[in-house]
Design a protein around this motif. Structure first.
Motif, mmCIF file in Angstrom:
data_model
loop_
_atom_site.group_PDB
_atom_site.id
_atom_site.type_symbol
_atom_site.label_atom_id
_atom_site.label_comp_id
_atom_site.label_asym_id
_atom_site.label_seq_id
_atom_site.Cartn_x
_atom_site.Cartn_y
_atom_site.Cartn_z
ATOM 1 N N GLY A 13 -24.983 18.699 -113.728
ATOM 2 C CA GLY A 13 -23.572 19.170 -113.863
ATOM 3 C C GLY A 13 -22.879 19.207 -112.543
ATOM 4 N N VAL A 15 -20.600 16.700 -109.492
ATOM 5 C CA VAL A 15 -19.917 15.412 -109.287
ATOM 6 C C VAL A 15 -19.512 15.221 -107.639
ATOM 7 N N LEU A 69 -10.043 14.152 -111.837
ATOM 8 C CA LEU A 69 -11.290 14.682 -111.747
ATOM 9 C C LEU A 69 -11.295 16.058 -112.794
ATOM 10 N N HIS A 73 -13.528 14.476 -115.666
ATOM 11 C CA HIS A 73 -15.193 15.011 -115.332
ATOM 12 C C HIS A 73 -14.881 16.508 -115.620
ATOM 13 N N GLY A 74 -13.942 17.352 -116.361
ATOM 14 C CA GLY A 74 -14.052 18.491 -116.634
ATOM 15 C C GLY A 74 -14.170 19.457 -115.394
ATOM 16 N N ILE A 75 -13.821 19.124 -114.027
ATOM 17 C CA ILE A 75 -13.841 19.905 -113.147
ATOM 18 C C ILE A 75 -12.824 21.100 -113.044
ATOM 19 N N ARG A 98 -22.076 11.098 -110.949
ATOM 20 C CA ARG A 98 -22.421 12.483 -111.611
ATOM 21 C C ARG A 98 -24.075 12.490 -111.048
ATOM 22 N N GLU A 123 -18.965 20.761 -112.708
ATOM 23 C CA GLU A 123 -18.411 20.411 -114.236
ATOM 24 C C GLU A 123 -18.241 21.572 -114.769
ATOM 25 N N ARG A 125 -18.414 24.357 -117.478
ATOM 26 C CA ARG A 125 -19.556 24.712 -118.497
ATOM 27 C C ARG A 125 -18.919 25.684 -119.412
#
Length: 183
Positions: A13, A15, A69, A73-75, A98, A123, A125
């Motif tokens: 999880g 990056v 990002l 990448h779901g940051i 990742r 990332e 969650r």
């Protein structure tokens, strides 16, 4: 000078973002042949290039790195906010690794020229909603229905009557046809 990043074997999880001080075609060579050149450059034990993105900021059509990002990448924005200004100044080539790139192998990553480590992010969650199992094999067995009681004798006789009558009619018809044919 180099930075050494510790990668634990149970990491997931995260990056990591780097700049790459090479033209894109030369930087791409680092990822060729299962990223062997990048492994040698960084001292990594194992790297999976399928989990490493390499791109030129010009290819993002003006999209700032922080937005890439966040969207790609779901940051979470809370993680990006403290260094958003630094991320927006990034030009040239960028490499994003990742956690899966390290193949669950604990290792040290030596970051030297042409790489420069910018930051490591987690990332987002989402809480995983617990649902009831859907697979047929995961369902508890349904209780068996008790066997049906045999019908009482009078009811059984009534249920047999229509069948008996139809059978007699068919037999009589066949017998009639046979006798007519013999006559």
């Amino acid at each position: 000078m180099s930075d050494v990043l510790e990668i634990p074997s149970d990491e997931h999880g995260l990056v990591r973002v780097f700049t790459v001080d090479l033209p894109l075609d030369e930087a791409q060579i680092l990822l060729d042949d299962e990223a062997r050149a990048l492994q040698q450059k960084t001292g990594a034990i194992a790297l999976d290039p399928d989990h490493i993105d390499l791109f030129d900021m010009n290819d993002l059509s003006g999209l700032p790195l922080a937005d890439y990002l966040a969207e790609g990448h779901g940051i979470p924005d809370e993680e990006l906010a403290p260094i958003r200004a630094q991320l927006e100044r990034v030009k040239g080539r960028v490499m994003v690794m990742r956690s899966a790139a390290f193949e669950r192998i604990g290792q040290q990553l030596r970051v030297t020229h042409p790489l420069r480590w910018i930051a490591t992010f987690g990332e987002a969650r989402d809480p995983v909603p617990l649902e009831k199992p859907r697979a047929e094999s995961a369902r508890p067995p349904e209780p068996e229905a008790p066997p049906a009681a045999p019908p009482p004798p009078a009811a059984a006789a009534r249920m047999m009557r229509p069948g008996l009558i139809i059978g007699l009619v068919v037999t009589m018809a066949v017998l009639g046809v046979v006798l007519w044919a013999l006559a």
